[in-house]
Write a protein that holds these residues in place. Structure first.
Motif, PDB file in Angstrom:
ATOM      1  N   PRO A 101      17.532  32.092  67.751  1.00  0.00           N
ATOM      2  CA  PRO A 101      16.401  31.400  67.372  1.00  0.00           C
ATOM      3  C   PRO A 101      15.328  32.237  66.823  1.00  0.00           C
ATOM      4  CG  PRO A 101      16.399  30.987  69.507  1.00  0.00           C
ATOM      5  CD  PRO A 101      17.781  31.595  69.233  1.00  0.00           C
ATOM      6  N   ASP A 102      14.270  32.121  65.930  1.00  0.00           N
ATOM      7  CA  ASP A 102      13.414  33.080  65.508  1.00  0.00           C
ATOM      8  C   ASP A 102      12.437  32.820  66.582  1.00  0.00           C
ATOM      9  OD1 ASP A 102      14.763  34.131  63.504  1.00  0.00           O
ATOM     10  OD2 ASP A 102      13.974  32.318  61.912  1.00  0.00           O
ATOM     11  N   ASN A 103      11.925  31.833  67.259  1.00  0.00           N
ATOM     12  CA  ASN A 103      10.897  31.593  68.014  1.00  0.00           C
ATOM     13  C   ASN A 103       9.569  32.382  67.553  1.00  0.00           C
ATOM     14  OD1 ASN A 103      12.398  30.549  70.022  1.00  0.00           O
ATOM     15  ND2 ASN A 103      13.251  32.178  71.097  1.00  0.00           N
ATOM     16  N   GLY A 104       9.441  32.009  66.421  1.00  0.00           N
ATOM     17  CA  GLY A 104       7.904  32.472  66.009  1.00  0.00           C
ATOM     18  C   GLY A 104       7.986  33.754  65.004  1.00  0.00           C
ATOM     19  N   VAL A 105       8.786  34.654  65.867  1.00  0.00           N
ATOM     20  CA  VAL A 105       9.122  35.925  64.987  1.00  0.00           C
ATOM     21  C   VAL A 105      10.486  35.963  64.366  1.00  0.00           C
ATOM     22  CG1 VAL A 105       7.530  37.436  66.342  1.00  0.00           C
ATOM     23  CG2 VAL A 105      10.011  37.143  67.247  1.00  0.00           C
ATOM     24  N   LEU A 106      10.485  36.628  63.308  1.00  0.00           N
ATOM     25  CA  LEU A 106      11.569  36.914  62.474  1.00  0.00           C
ATOM     26  C   LEU A 106      12.812  37.521  63.247  1.00  0.00           C
ATOM     27  CD1 LEU A 106      12.444  35.314  59.852  1.00  0.00           C
ATOM     28  CD2 LEU A 106      12.207  37.293  58.665  1.00  0.00           C
ATOM     29  N   ASN A 107      13.827  36.933  63.668  1.00  0.00           N
ATOM     30  CA  ASN A 107      15.009  37.507  64.655  1.00  0.00           C
ATOM     31  C   ASN A 107      15.959  37.911  63.629  1.00  0.00           C
ATOM     32  OD1 ASN A 107      16.937  38.255  66.210  1.00  0.00           O
ATOM     33  ND2 ASN A 107      17.129  36.169  67.056  1.00  0.00           N
ATOM     34  N   TYR A 108      15.910  39.052  62.921  1.00  0.00           N
ATOM     35  CA  TYR A 108      16.745  39.433  61.724  1.00  0.00           C
ATOM     36  C   TYR A 108      17.206  40.716  61.747  1.00  0.00           C
ATOM     37  CZ  TYR A 108      17.698  41.012  56.903  1.00  0.00           C
ATOM     38  OH  TYR A 108      18.304  41.588  55.904  1.00  0.00           O
ATOM     39  N   PRO A 109      18.307  41.056  61.597  1.00  0.00           N
ATOM     40  CA  PRO A 109      19.622  40.098  61.057  1.00  0.00           C
ATOM     41  C   PRO A 109      20.128  39.624  62.114  1.00  0.00           C
ATOM     42  CG  PRO A 109      20.575  42.415  61.045  1.00  0.00           C
ATOM     43  CD  PRO A 109      18.676  42.719  61.161  1.00  0.00           C
ATOM     44  N   LYS A 110      20.830  38.471  62.182  1.00  0.00           N
ATOM     45  CA  LYS A 110      21.587  37.655  63.256  1.00  0.00           C
ATOM     46  C   LYS A 110      22.903  38.789  63.528  1.00  0.00           C
ATOM     47  CE  LYS A 110      18.635  34.163  62.636  1.00  0.00           C
ATOM     48  NZ  LYS A 110      17.604  34.148  63.443  1.00  0.00           N
ATOM     49  N   LYS A 151      22.387  36.089  54.005  1.00  0.00           N
ATOM     50  CA  LYS A 151      21.176  37.143  53.950  1.00  0.00           C
ATOM     51  C   LYS A 151      20.913  37.509  55.486  1.00  0.00           C
ATOM     52  CE  LYS A 151      17.575  38.310  50.830  1.00  0.00           C
ATOM     53  NZ  LYS A 151      17.065  37.683  49.714  1.00  0.00           N
ATOM     54  N   PHE A 152      21.107  36.609  56.618  1.00  0.00           N
ATOM     55  CA  PHE A 152      20.658  36.821  57.931  1.00  0.00           C
ATOM     56  C   PHE A 152      21.766  37.158  58.616  1.00  0.00           C
ATOM     57  CE2 PHE A 152      16.888  33.411  57.740  1.00  0.00           C
ATOM     58  CZ  PHE A 152      15.931  34.636  57.353  1.00  0.00           C
ATOM     59  N   HIS A 153      22.973  36.512  58.363  1.00  0.00           N
ATOM     60  CA  HIS A 153      23.977  36.802  59.176  1.00  0.00           C
ATOM     61  C   HIS A 153      25.042  37.638  58.510  1.00  0.00           C
ATOM     62  CE1 HIS A 153      25.651  33.797  62.749  1.00  0.00           C
ATOM     63  NE2 HIS A 153      25.788  35.009  62.751  1.00  0.00           N
ATOM     64  N   VAL A 154      24.717  38.939  58.282  1.00  0.00           N
ATOM     65  CA  VAL A 154      25.445  39.720  57.535  1.00  0.00           C
ATOM     66  C   VAL A 154      26.648  40.012  57.960  1.00  0.00           C
ATOM     67  CG1 VAL A 154      23.310  41.009  56.767  1.00  0.00           C
ATOM     68  CG2 VAL A 154      24.423  41.606  58.898  1.00  0.00           C
ATOM     69  N   ASN A 155      27.179  40.203  59.071  1.00  0.00           N
ATOM     70  CA  ASN A 155      28.509  40.431  59.560  1.00  0.00           C
ATOM     71  C   ASN A 155      29.412  39.220  59.817  1.00  0.00           C
ATOM     72  OD1 ASN A 155      28.000  43.190  59.026  1.00  0.00           O
ATOM     73  ND2 ASN A 155      27.565  43.807  61.287  1.00  0.00           N
ATOM     74  N   TYR A 156      28.921  37.906  59.620  1.00  0.00           N
ATOM     75  CA  TYR A 156      29.478  36.771  59.829  1.00  0.00           C
ATOM     76  C   TYR A 156      31.064  36.911  59.730  1.00  0.00           C
ATOM     77  CZ  TYR A 156      30.435  31.975  60.688  1.00  0.00           C
ATOM     78  OH  TYR A 156      30.949  30.873  61.238  1.00  0.00           O
ATOM     79  N   THR A 157      31.863  36.680  60.696  1.00  0.00           N
ATOM     80  CA  THR A 157      33.196  36.347  60.599  1.00  0.00           C
ATOM     81  C   THR A 157      33.738  34.909  60.768  1.00  0.00           C
ATOM     82  OG1 THR A 157      33.332  38.562  61.150  1.00  0.00           O
ATOM     83  CG2 THR A 157      35.494  37.529  60.907  1.00  0.00           C
ATOM     84  N   GLN A 158      34.275  34.269  59.550  1.00  0.00           N
ATOM     85  CA  GLN A 158      34.822  32.872  59.738  1.00  0.00           C
ATOM     86  C   GLN A 158      35.826  32.785  60.677  1.00  0.00           C
ATOM     87  OE1 GLN A 158      34.467  32.224  55.647  1.00  0.00           O
ATOM     88  NE2 GLN A 158      34.330  30.054  55.948  1.00  0.00           N
ATOM     89  N   PRO A 159      35.601  31.933  61.574  1.00  0.00           N
ATOM     90  CA  PRO A 159      37.022  31.618  62.535  1.00  0.00           C
ATOM     91  C   PRO A 159      38.130  31.045  61.660  1.00  0.00           C
ATOM     92  CG  PRO A 159      35.456  29.858  62.904  1.00  0.00           C
ATOM     93  CD  PRO A 159      34.695  30.827  62.013  1.00  0.00           C
ATOM     94  N   LEU A 160      39.367  31.264  62.066  1.00  0.00           N
ATOM     95  CA  LEU A 160      40.363  30.948  61.329  1.00  0.00           C
ATOM     96  C   LEU A 160      41.378  30.229  62.316  1.00  0.00           C
ATOM     97  CD1 LEU A 160      41.326  34.059  59.404  1.00  0.00           C
ATOM     98  CD2 LEU A 160      39.986  32.309  58.579  1.00  0.00           C
ATOM     99  N   VAL A 161      42.298  29.408  61.680  1.00  0.00           N
ATOM    100  CA  VAL A 161      43.523  28.755  62.580  1.00  0.00           C
ATOM    101  C   VAL A 161      44.577  29.053  61.723  1.00  0.00           C
ATOM    102  CG1 VAL A 161      44.483  26.685  63.256  1.00  0.00           C
ATOM    103  CG2 VAL A 161      42.210  27.007  63.615  1.00  0.00           C
ATOM    104  N   ALA A 162      45.687  29.622  62.425  1.00  0.00           N
ATOM    105  CA  ALA A 162      46.817  29.825  61.474  1.00  0.00           C
ATOM    106  C   ALA A 162      48.014  28.825  61.808  1.00  0.00           C
ATOM    107  CB  ALA A 162      47.310  31.458  61.594  1.00  0.00           C
TER     108      ALA A 162
END
Ligand SMILES: *[C@@H]1O[C@H](CO)[C@@H](O)[C@H](O)[C@H]1NC(C)=O
Ligand SMILES: *[C@@H]1O[C@H](CO)[C@@H](O)[C@H](O)[C@H]1NC(C)=O
Ligand SMILES: *[C@@H]1O[C@H](CO)[C@@H](O)[C@H](O)[C@H]1NC(C)=O
Ligand SMILES: *[C@@H]1O[C@H](CO)[C@@H](O)[C@H](O)[C@H]1NC(C)=O
Ligand SMILES: *[C@@H]1O[C@H](CO)[C@@H](O)[C@H](O)[C@H]1NC(C)=O
Ligand SMILES: *[C@@H]1O[C@H](CO)[C@@H](O)[C@H](O)[C@H]1NC(C)=O
Length: 290
Positions: A138-147, A234-245
């Protein structure tokens, strides 16, 4: 009858025209004096300046209401859709065992698709997270970026990881892996605190018989909560989507098998009649073998 006017000579007409354009006697240009023209010019200048200002103001106000990070209209995405890889035309995964070209293109797509999941890349970019819990930042008032994002290692895909796999995700032996991913929805607490899973079935009775056994990776087709919420590109720059094979072990060859996979999560509806990708995806499998 011929009127006076019509009898005017060419020279007279030209003379009158010239005088209309510039009349040196009255000092009128196109029938108006300089001051008159100046007024007209000024009027249009002010008029257009006003229109421009109004347009700019409206635009600015509109833009103020848009966020850089969250799409304004995403309500239709409240139920995330599912999609498969390799994504093919008509969502048909055709594997012709006597024509390697038929499946090599699928393998190429998968190689490329899974590259960002390489363990080395995940270890470098993402965190090892606590399973079974949302990874809230959460940002909790301050910008917590990037995630930060959680690791999803390629090795978690087991027999479908394609790592040291001479069968190329099973495509060369007619036991293909199909990957299922859920579309991203920003700030969606997918699963509502309970682990989700993906299940697949044959659409009709004969499909169920022809589909045969299949294995899922990660085990039970589970999708962990730690990959949620997603905070946006924009915030979650390295986000990796989970997969199911899903690895289909013994599909009956030479028939078309209709498969439907859906996600089981208490807060994802999978029965939206209008949206056939809402929480589910249907595709065809065909193994051609002589
Ligand atoms: C499978 O490949 C063989 C050899 O190229 C070809 O003759 C046959 O028509 C293919 N079958 C299908 C269904 O594409
Ligand atoms: C990812 O892993 C595969 C299989 O080991 C390898 O061929 C590929 O070069 C790797 N890609 C990157 C970008 O590290
Ligand atoms: C992913 O792989 C890396 C490198 O092998 C390892 O350090 C890490 O613990 C793995 N992460 C998970 C979540 O399994
Ligand atoms: C994203 O990955 C790069 C390495 O590729 C890393 O340097 C950076 O710290 C990561 N950023 C976040 C927010 O995880
Ligand atoms: C998940 O659980 C936490 C703690 O028990 C609770 O605060 C939260 O509201 C729950 N979230 C959802 C979406 O149910
Ligand atoms: C999948 O999830 C559903 C509902 O969340 C649950 O009833 C079912 O037991 C789960 N299946 C597996 C194989 O974990």
């Amino acid at each position: 009858m011929v009127t006076e006017k019509e009898k005017k000579t060419r020279g007279q007409v030209l003379e009158e025209w010239k005088e209309f354009v510039w009349n040196p006697r009255t000092r009128e240009f196109m029938g108006r004096t300089g001051t008159s023209w100046a007024f007209i010019l000024l009027f249009y200048l002010v008029f257009y300046a006003f229109l421009t200002a109004l347009f700019t103001l409206t635009m600015w106000v509109m833009l103020q209401t848009l966020s850089d990070h969250i799409p304004t209209y995403q309500d239709q995405l409240a139920t995330p859709g599912l999609m498969i890889r390799p994504k093919t035309e008509n969502l048909e995964v055709l594997v012709n065992l006597s024509d390697s070209q038929s499946w090599k293109k699928h393998v190429e797509i998968l190689d490329k698709f899974l590259e960002p999941y390489n363990d080395s890349i995940q270890a470098q970019k993402n965190d090892v997270c606590r399973p079974g819990h949302y990874y809230e930042q959460p940002d909790n008032g301050v910008l917590n970026y990037p995630k930060r994002a959680c690791q999803f290692n390629r090795t978690q895909l087991g027999d479908c990881s394609g790592l040291s796999d001479p069968t190329h995700y099973g495509y060369s032996t007619g036991q293909p892996c199909v990957f299922i991913k859920m579309n991203r929805v920003i700030n969606f607490y997918a699963g509502a605190n309970q682990t989700m899973n993906v299940t697949c079935v044959g659409k009709r009775n004969e499909d169920a018989q022809n589909l045969g056994d299949f294995a899922m990776f990660p085990a039970n087709g589970n999708i962990d909560l730690m990959y949620y919420p997603y905070y946006g590109k924009k915030f979650h720059v390295n986000y990796t989507q989970p997969l199911v094979a899903v690895k289909f072990m013994n599909v009956t060859p030479n028939v078309e098998v209709n498969v439907e996979c859906r996600i089981n999560a208490v807060n994802i509806a999978t029965d939206d009649e209008r949206d056939k990708f809402a929480g589910r995806v249907a595709f065809k499998l065909r193994i051609v073998k002589i």
